[in-house]
Scaffold this active site. Structure first.
Site, PDB file in Angstrom:
ATOM      1  CE1 TYR A 143      -2.410   3.270   2.447  1.00 62.51           C
ATOM      2  CE2 TYR A 143      -3.771   2.428   0.657  1.00 62.51           C
ATOM      3  CZ  TYR A 143      -3.511   3.387   1.613  1.00 62.51           C
ATOM      4  OH  TYR A 143      -4.348   4.469   1.722  1.00 62.51           O
ATOM      5  CG  ASP A 238       5.871   3.886   0.611  1.00 63.84           C
ATOM      6  OD1 ASP A 238       4.700   3.740   0.246  1.00 63.84           O
ATOM      7  OD2 ASP A 238       6.187   4.581   1.614  1.00 63.84           O
ATOM      8  CE  LYS A 266       2.149   5.043   8.099  1.00 63.25           C
ATOM      9  NZ  LYS A 266       0.754   4.986   8.525  1.00 63.25           N
TER      10      LYS A 266
HETATM   11  P1  KE4 Z   1      -0.875   8.451   4.466  1.00 67.05           P
HETATM   12  O1  KE4 Z   1      -1.412   9.133   3.225  1.00 67.05           O
HETATM   13  O2  KE4 Z   1      -1.941   7.608   5.156  1.00 67.05           O
HETATM   14  O3  KE4 Z   1      -0.177   9.410   5.413  1.00 67.05           O
HETATM   15  O4  KE4 Z   1       0.267   7.454   4.005  1.00 67.05           O
HETATM   16  C1  KE4 Z   1      -0.011   6.505   3.005  1.00 67.05           C
HETATM   17  C2  KE4 Z   1       0.978   5.355   3.109  1.00 67.05           C
HETATM   18  C3  KE4 Z   1       2.007   5.273   2.189  1.00 67.05           C
HETATM   19  N1  KE4 Z   1       2.917   4.277   2.247  1.00 67.05           N
HETATM   20  C4  KE4 Z   1       2.854   3.328   3.213  1.00 67.05           C
HETATM   21  C5  KE4 Z   1       3.878   2.234   3.234  1.00 67.05           C
HETATM   22  C6  KE4 Z   1       1.819   3.357   4.180  1.00 67.05           C
HETATM   23  O5  KE4 Z   1       1.751   2.386   5.127  1.00 67.05           O
HETATM   24  C7  KE4 Z   1       0.869   4.394   4.142  1.00 67.05           C
HETATM   25  C8  KE4 Z   1      -0.288   4.482   5.131  1.00 67.05           C
HETATM   26  N2  KE4 Z   1      -0.364   3.456   6.109  1.00 67.05           N
HETATM   27  C9  KE4 Z   1      -1.685   3.160   6.609  1.00 67.05           C
HETATM   28  C10 KE4 Z   1      -1.542   2.051   7.662  1.00 67.05           C
HETATM   29  N3  KE4 Z   1      -1.052   0.846   7.132  1.00 67.05           N
HETATM   30  C11 KE4 Z   1      -2.385   4.349   7.132  1.00 67.05           C
HETATM   31  C12 KE4 Z   1      -3.569   4.056   8.013  1.00 67.05           C
HETATM   32  C13 KE4 Z   1      -4.864   4.520   7.388  1.00 67.05           C
HETATM   33  O6  KE4 Z   1      -4.999   4.398   6.141  1.00 67.05           O
HETATM   34  O7  KE4 Z   1      -5.753   4.967   8.152  1.00 67.05           O
END
Ligand code: KE4
Length: 430
Positions: A143, A238, A266
């Site tokens: 993801y 990533d 994060k």
């Molecule tokens: P955000 O747009 O949610 O800040 O980041 C996206 C993203 C990009 N790359 C990786 C490897 C990520 O894990 C994420 C977002 N992680 C999820 C949890 N696995 C966010 C939680 C959510 O979607 O509420």
């Protein structure tokens, strides 16, 4: 028991889709109403009904130091008094960017943005702008945020909600997204043999943490580096989850593989909306206003989020022993689950990231990850919740351990696992 949360949930559902602002928070995969959190401190979160939990979600990663860390909160409060945002450059952005570069020297130049999604969306555009190529390779189950071209066989909430290919994304947007299998170099080679000259970049979670935690097999990341070089494509790590978590320098330090571009999120914001993308100078100089790849943001690098990020990275830098401690503490939990459940489950753990999969298969990719029994996971989640342990409400997320988790927290967690182990085995496996 959760009257306030249930009441807030009913009201919220009328005005926000699913009553939440991010799908995985809706607890659908664990078949219960979500808890509305009132406040948090250290390793604990407290819901709207005053129940206390040991928190192993840590806001999906930012909370490596624990909640409401004094030094970070003070830095934010002090910064707020001088203005929240100016839409103009500030010294804090330079300081944070420098701190990132010191920890990840591959990021010769970087840009601060507001979310991991924005960082990944931007880095893909830069990779395409730099190479003049349109296609990208991602891995099934990984993801990278919710930008259109990456919502293809995506993990995390997309997998949890069974929408790895979202509605609303035109076919045209995703024809340039090629999908390989994690830990399967042959699947990457096959894509490059066919279309290598059109592939701008490979984007990979160096440790997959969005189909649950899946570790890169020995040589996997190095092979991606070699294939990218062979076809003059770019390798993008990533590190939104692994950055500053797996090591001070993230997965690229931990595995000693140097990407061309990296995305961060994060922890870089210490709990405030902050992310970044960056890499080789010659690539990043494609970004406006220097180059012709456009990317912008009203609140990018805003003073309050940079203050939280600076303080967080400072504390991590002052306490490098944190990483070994986090790994040892997380391994204690992982070993307990292995001891209690035996080969009924697969536990993957690296540093302060871990997942327990309710499958007898060794989980090394998407296919083995989805072989896990999500109903068993839900039973495990709900039983642990009842014992005051707040885990990820989805089989396809990671458990996050923070520096705020005390030995007492760990002991309570281990006891809970031992106690429910017997019950769950009888209930689920007999
Ligand atoms: P955000 O747009 O949610 O800040 O980041 C996206 C993203 C990009 N790359 C990786 C490897 C990520 O894990 C994420 C977002 N992680 C999820 C949890 N696995 C966010 C939680 C959510 O979607 O509420």
């Amino acid at each position: 028991m959760h009257k306030q949360s249930d009441n807030l949930f009913e009201k919220s559902k009328e005005i926000m889709p699913g009553g939440v602002n991010s799908p995985v928070r809706a607890f659908q995969a664990v078949s219960r109403n979500p808890l509305f959190i009132h406040h948090a401190k250290g390793s604990k979160i407290y819901d709207a009904d005053g129940n206390e939990y040991i928190d192993y979600v840590c806001s999906w990663g930012p909370g490596i130091l624990g909640h409401a860390m004094g030094q970070v909160v003070k830095a934010v409060q002090k910064t707020c008094e001088n203005g929240l945002t100016f839409g103009a450059p500030t010294e804090k952005e330079y300081i944070l960017a420098k701190m990132v570069q010191e920890r990840m020297p591959s990021m010769e130049m970087l840009r601060l943005v507001n979310s991991g999604t924005e960082a990944v969306m931007s880095v893909v555009r830069v990779a395409r702008g730099f190479t003049g190529r349109d296609k990208i390779v991602k891995f099934r189950g990984c993801y990278h945020g919710h930008s259109d071209g990456l919502l293809v066989k995506a993990g995390s909430g997309a997998l949890t909600q069974s929408v790895p290919d979202s509605l609303g994304v035109p076919k045209d947007y995703i024809k340039n997204t090629l999908v390989a299998e994690y830990n399967d170099i042959a699947s990457v080679e096959a894509l490059f043999e066919k279309e290598g000259k059109e592939i701008a970049a490979i984007i990979v979670e160096p440790v997959a943490a969005n189909m649950g935690v899946v570790l890169p097999e020995k040589g996997f990341l190095q092979s991606l580096r070699e294939i990218a070089d062979r076809y003059q494509s770019l390798l993008v790590f990533d590190e939104v989850i692994t950055g500053f978590r797996l090591a001070a320098g993230g997965a690229q330090e931990y595995f000693q593989v140097k990407p061309d571009l990296t995305t961060l999120g994060k922890i870089i914001g210490g709990g405030m909306p902050m992310a970044a993308y960056g890499g080789r100078k010659e690539i990043m100089e494609m970004v406006a206003p220097v180059g012709r790849v456009y990317q912008a943001g009203t609140l990018s690098g805003n003073p309050v989020a940079t203050a939280a990020g600076i303080e967080t990275l400072k504390i991590l830098g002052q306490q490098p022993e944190i990483y070994e401690e986090l790994a040892q503490n997380t391994k204690k939990i992982a070993d307990t689950i292995r001891e209690v459940f035996g080969d009924r489950v697969c536990v993957n753990q690296i540093g302060s990231l871990m997942s327990v999969f309710f499958t007898e298969e060794k989980v090394i990719d998407y296919k083995s990850a989805v072989s896990s029994d999500t109903k068993k996971y839900a039973a495990y989640f709900n039983d642990m919740l009842g014992r005051g342990i707040y885990l990820a409400p989805s089989q396809f997320e990671s458990m996050f351990v923070s520096a705020a988790h005390t030995q007492e927290d760990l002991q309570k967690t281990i006891e809970a696992i031992k106690r429910i182990g017997e019950k769950l085995i009888n209930l689920l496996y007999k």
